[in-house]
Design a protein around this motif. Sequence first.
Motif, PDB file in Angstrom:
ATOM      1  N   VAL A 146       0.826  -1.198   0.000  1.00  0.00           N
ATOM      2  CA  VAL A 146       0.000   0.000   0.000  1.00  0.00           C
ATOM      3  C   VAL A 146       0.866   1.256   0.000  1.00  0.00           C
ATOM      4  O   VAL A 146       0.606   2.214  -0.743  1.00  0.00           O
ATOM      5  N   VAL A 147       1.905   1.255   0.829  1.00  0.00           N
ATOM      6  CA  VAL A 147       2.799   2.418   0.886  1.00  0.00           C
ATOM      7  C   VAL A 147       3.461   2.643  -0.466  1.00  0.00           C
ATOM      8  O   VAL A 147       3.553   3.787  -0.950  1.00  0.00           O
ATOM      9  N   ALA A 148       3.926   1.558  -1.094  1.00  0.00           N
ATOM     10  CA  ALA A 148       4.547   1.699  -2.412  1.00  0.00           C
ATOM     11  C   ALA A 148       3.545   2.246  -3.428  1.00  0.00           C
ATOM     12  O   ALA A 148       3.890   3.086  -4.276  1.00  0.00           O
ATOM     13  N   PHE A 149       2.309   1.795  -3.331  1.00  0.00           N
ATOM     14  CA  PHE A 149       1.277   2.265  -4.254  1.00  0.00           C
ATOM     15  C   PHE A 149       0.946   3.738  -4.018  1.00  0.00           C
ATOM     16  O   PHE A 149       0.766   4.528  -4.948  1.00  0.00           O
ATOM     17  N   VAL A 150       0.877   4.112  -2.721  1.00  0.00           N
ATOM     18  CA  VAL A 150       0.564   5.497  -2.373  1.00  0.00           C
ATOM     19  C   VAL A 150       1.683   6.432  -2.843  1.00  0.00           C
ATOM     20  O   VAL A 150       1.418   7.525  -3.378  1.00  0.00           O
ATOM     21  N   LEU A 151       2.929   6.022  -2.665  1.00  0.00           N
ATOM     22  CA  LEU A 151       4.057   6.883  -3.004  1.00  0.00           C
ATOM     23  C   LEU A 151       4.263   7.004  -4.509  1.00  0.00           C
ATOM     24  O   LEU A 151       4.671   8.056  -5.005  1.00  0.00           O
ATOM     25  N   THR A 152       4.015   5.936  -5.245  1.00  0.00           N
ATOM     26  CA  THR A 152       4.303   5.948  -6.681  1.00  0.00           C
ATOM     27  C   THR A 152       3.059   6.090  -7.536  1.00  0.00           C
ATOM     28  O   THR A 152       3.143   6.487  -8.702  1.00  0.00           O
ATOM     29  N   GLY A 153       1.891   5.730  -6.961  1.00  0.00           N
ATOM     30  CA  GLY A 153       0.665   5.771  -7.748  1.00  0.00           C
ATOM     31  C   GLY A 153       0.639   4.738  -8.853  1.00  0.00           C
ATOM     32  O   GLY A 153      -0.126   4.844  -9.802  1.00  0.00           O
ATOM     33  N   MET A 201       1.300  -5.932  11.583  1.00  0.00           N
ATOM     34  CA  MET A 201       1.596  -5.435  10.238  1.00  0.00           C
ATOM     35  C   MET A 201       0.370  -5.551   9.328  1.00  0.00           C
ATOM     36  O   MET A 201       0.068  -4.641   8.554  1.00  0.00           O
ATOM     37  N   PHE A 202      -0.329  -6.666   9.439  1.00  0.00           N
ATOM     38  CA  PHE A 202      -1.505  -6.851   8.597  1.00  0.00           C
ATOM     39  C   PHE A 202      -2.590  -5.841   8.952  1.00  0.00           C
ATOM     40  O   PHE A 202      -3.277  -5.296   8.087  1.00  0.00           O
ATOM     41  N   ALA A 203      -2.732  -5.576  10.253  1.00  0.00           N
ATOM     42  CA  ALA A 203      -3.723  -4.594  10.688  1.00  0.00           C
ATOM     43  C   ALA A 203      -3.384  -3.213  10.131  1.00  0.00           C
ATOM     44  O   ALA A 203      -4.279  -2.477   9.667  1.00  0.00           O
ATOM     45  N   VAL A 204      -2.091  -2.867  10.157  1.00  0.00           N
ATOM     46  CA  VAL A 204      -1.675  -1.589   9.580  1.00  0.00           C
ATOM     47  C   VAL A 204      -2.003  -1.555   8.089  1.00  0.00           C
ATOM     48  O   VAL A 204      -2.482  -0.551   7.556  1.00  0.00           O
ATOM     49  N   GLY A 205      -1.764  -2.669   7.398  1.00  0.00           N
ATOM     50  CA  GLY A 205      -2.070  -2.737   5.977  1.00  0.00           C
ATOM     51  C   GLY A 205      -3.551  -2.565   5.694  1.00  0.00           C
ATOM     52  O   GLY A 205      -3.943  -1.864   4.748  1.00  0.00           O
ATOM     53  N   VAL A 206      -4.387  -3.193   6.511  1.00  0.00           N
ATOM     54  CA  VAL A 206      -5.835  -3.070   6.322  1.00  0.00           C
ATOM     55  C   VAL A 206      -6.277  -1.626   6.521  1.00  0.00           C
ATOM     56  O   VAL A 206      -7.092  -1.086   5.758  1.00  0.00           O
ATOM     57  N   VAL A 207      -5.725  -0.973   7.556  1.00  0.00           N
ATOM     58  CA  VAL A 207      -6.070   0.429   7.815  1.00  0.00           C
ATOM     59  C   VAL A 207      -5.665   1.299   6.623  1.00  0.00           C
ATOM     60  O   VAL A 207      -6.427   2.173   6.177  1.00  0.00           O
ATOM     61  N   LEU A 208      -4.461   1.048   6.093  1.00  0.00           N
ATOM     62  CA  LEU A 208      -3.992   1.831   4.953  1.00  0.00           C
ATOM     63  C   LEU A 208      -4.854   1.588   3.717  1.00  0.00           C
ATOM     64  O   LEU A 208      -5.139   2.517   2.951  1.00  0.00           O
ATOM     65  N   VAL A 209      -5.259   0.344   3.510  1.00  0.00           N
ATOM     66  CA  VAL A 209      -6.126   0.032   2.373  1.00  0.00           C
ATOM     67  C   VAL A 209      -7.446   0.787   2.503  1.00  0.00           C
ATOM     68  O   VAL A 209      -7.934   1.413   1.551  1.00  0.00           O
ATOM     69  N   LEU A 243      -7.515   5.942  -4.628  1.00  0.00           N
ATOM     70  CA  LEU A 243      -6.448   5.423  -5.486  1.00  0.00           C
ATOM     71  C   LEU A 243      -6.833   4.132  -6.185  1.00  0.00           C
ATOM     72  O   LEU A 243      -6.012   3.523  -6.857  1.00  0.00           O
ATOM     73  N   HIS A 244      -8.039   3.674  -6.006  1.00  0.00           N
ATOM     74  CA  HIS A 244      -8.546   2.499  -6.728  1.00  0.00           C
ATOM     75  C   HIS A 244      -7.692   1.260  -6.467  1.00  0.00           C
ATOM     76  O   HIS A 244      -7.347   0.527  -7.367  1.00  0.00           O
ATOM     77  N   PHE A 245      -7.367   1.051  -5.219  1.00  0.00           N
ATOM     78  CA  PHE A 245      -6.625  -0.158  -4.850  1.00  0.00           C
ATOM     79  C   PHE A 245      -7.607  -1.310  -4.754  1.00  0.00           C
ATOM     80  O   PHE A 245      -8.617  -1.224  -4.043  1.00  0.00           O
ATOM     81  N   ASP A 246      -7.351  -2.384  -5.465  1.00  0.00           N
ATOM     82  CA  ASP A 246      -8.312  -3.485  -5.606  1.00  0.00           C
ATOM     83  C   ASP A 246      -8.223  -4.423  -4.400  1.00  0.00           C
ATOM     84  O   ASP A 246      -7.346  -5.273  -4.316  1.00  0.00           O
ATOM     85  N   ILE A 247      -9.152  -4.257  -3.464  1.00  0.00           N
ATOM     86  CA  ILE A 247      -9.138  -5.102  -2.269  1.00  0.00           C
ATOM     87  C   ILE A 247      -9.399  -6.558  -2.628  1.00  0.00           C
ATOM     88  O   ILE A 247      -8.774  -7.478  -2.097  1.00  0.00           O
ATOM     89  N   GLY A 248     -10.337  -6.816  -3.542  1.00  0.00           N
ATOM     90  CA  GLY A 248     -10.631  -8.191  -3.941  1.00  0.00           C
ATOM     91  C   GLY A 248      -9.411  -8.881  -4.512  1.00  0.00           C
ATOM     92  O   GLY A 248      -9.194 -10.068  -4.280  1.00  0.00           O
TER      93      GLY A 248
END
Length: 411
Positions: free
Chosen positions: A39-46, A90-98, A105-110
């Motif tokens: 998620v962080v990589a996606f947020v930073l680079t788009g 770590m997973f909880a942090v990832g879920v919060v970021l998602v 940012l259209h991050f595909d949760i599925g």
Amino acid sequence: MLTGITVNAACALVGCFLILRKMSMMGDALSHAVLPGLVVAFVLTGSRSMVPMFVGAVIAGLLTTFMTQTLHQYLRVPSDASMGIVFTAMFAVGVVLVKQFTEGLHFDIGCVYEGALEYVPFGERVAGLPRQLFTSLVVLLLNFAVLIMLWKELKLSAFDPALATTMGFSATKMHYLLMVLVSVTTVASFEAVGSILVVAMLIVPASTAHLLSDRLGWMVVLSVLIGAVAAVLGFWWATYWDTSISGMMTVAAGCLYAIAVLVSPRYGLISSVLRNIRMSLLVLRDDVLAMLYRIEELKSSKKFSIAETAAAVGGGWLASVSIFQLQRSGNIEQASGSLQLTDQGREAARRLVRSHRLWETYLVEQLGMPLDHVHEPAHRVEHYIDEQIQEQLAAELETSDQDPHGRQIPH
């Protein structure tokens, strides 16, 4: 199908070393813990391109490994507890970021959770191949290349980390290298099979291969083949039942594991039962021979029928089978409704009784065991004493003519 095969094969290559290191849950931990890195990589680079995703996953994977090792080594937290603490956090942090960034940012949760094998043929292409297939193929080749180049180091550090470090192969570096490969493989598998199902691909094919072989080389080869078979079967089953392809591939892998549990030559349930039956028949055959020999030795007039002999040695229906085997092999015969030894059977019984009485004598003379404690140990071990050991026992004993009960030891 090809994407499933390459994903399963790539996971199986590194999964074998996770199994050998007893780190199966680390695959689960990393598959969840790399989520914030993605998620962080996606947020930073788009971008969802390969390079930033892999970099984010590797950093998150190494951070997870470092924190797990730190908790275990310096804070004395048990390894399983430290792993659970770190990967859930770590997973909880990832879920919060998602949840925080996915809408804009259209991050595909599925895609992250369940995968999207069904849509692989319709996505963008790289070098003429679907992107997911290309990515998993690159990771498969990477894992294969690392295993080829560092086979000795990885094998030694997996079986004996202390010896590996002594010989100049840093077990710690090999550990972190393996974690990097697991992280990269996990990310490459996300879009195909999802973060949850990738755990099964890392562990199940390797565990199945471990049941079928005790050689690391064959274990790796078998794990890749099992992963490929699971991919093909899962695709067919998913097509037939119109359900999730990646989920059905995992079901197929589980079915293959269940089959291995049943029919594994060394560890399978059926194999264990057959070995126990063969051993029981061996012991019962020896007991029948020894009983008939002792009856002859006492010059008793009592005769035993098949049913009486089976009842005397115990074992139920197995005792009857053992008597049938002895008859078929020519060791005993039936005359006038009773069983008696043949010359061949008498010789086999003589060796057996000699083993028993020599061992009883050895236990009394050399170990000082009381007389009423030596029969059962001798009865258990008599089936495994060959003529060479008999001669060694006889040479160490003060007398090899009579056992402690005053009975003649056959020569």
